[in-house]
Design a protein around this motif. Structure first.
Motif: not given
Length: 154
Positions: A24-29, A31-38, A121-126
């Motif tokens: 979702l993060t790298y192959k779609t438009e 937004g960002i869905f990935l963070i290290a803490s996940f 925006d970071y609060l919404l995505s990711p």
């Protein structure tokens, strides 16, 4: 042998969940869905789903609260990074415990937020969207595939 099965399943479902977030993060438009803490959240969600720290309320609000705290310090506290980062982590951890939404992996979110100088925006995505996705996977996998009592009922 039970430990081998549990470790295999936790690893496999971590690959699947983080794989979806990565796609979702790298192959779609979208937004960002990935963070290290996940990645750390996967340990609790799939390795120890019975833990209070792995329950949906804790996962969702733990990530949200600590990210908001990080933004508060990033945007509203005009001190050097070497001061606001430890303050933000401490306040985030304390607030999670106070609000009874402790999720240990979320303790690192203020560091991620501040070092990344993220926007609101970071609060919404990711944070919100990613947390919802990992929780949906955790419920599907734990409750419906592994037949565990998840979320844990009181």
């Amino acid at each position: 042998m039970g430990n081998l099965k549990q470790s295999f399943i936790a690893g496999l479902f971590s690959i699947i969940t983080i794989g979806i977030l990565t796609l979702l993060t790298y192959k779609t438009e979208f937004g960002i869905f990935l963070i290290a803490s996940f990645g750390s959240s996967m340990v609790l969600l799939y390795g120890y789903p019975e833990s209070p720290f792995a329950q949906p309320k804790n996962v969702f609000f733990g990530h949200l609260v600590t990210s908001i705290v990080g933004m508060f310090f990033l945007y509203l506290i005009p001190l050097p990074l070497f001061i606001i980062i430890p303050l933000a982590v401490g306040f985030g951890v304390g607030l999670m415990i106070l609000l009874n939404v402790t999720h240990p992996p979320a303790g690192g979110n203020p560091i991620i937020v501040i070092m990344g100088s993220v926007s609101l925006d970071y609060l919404l995505s990711p944070i919100i969207s990613g947390s919802i996705i990992i929780l949906v996977f955790a419920i599907i996998i734990n409750k419906f595939i592994l037949k565990k009592s998840y979320p844990k009922t009181k």
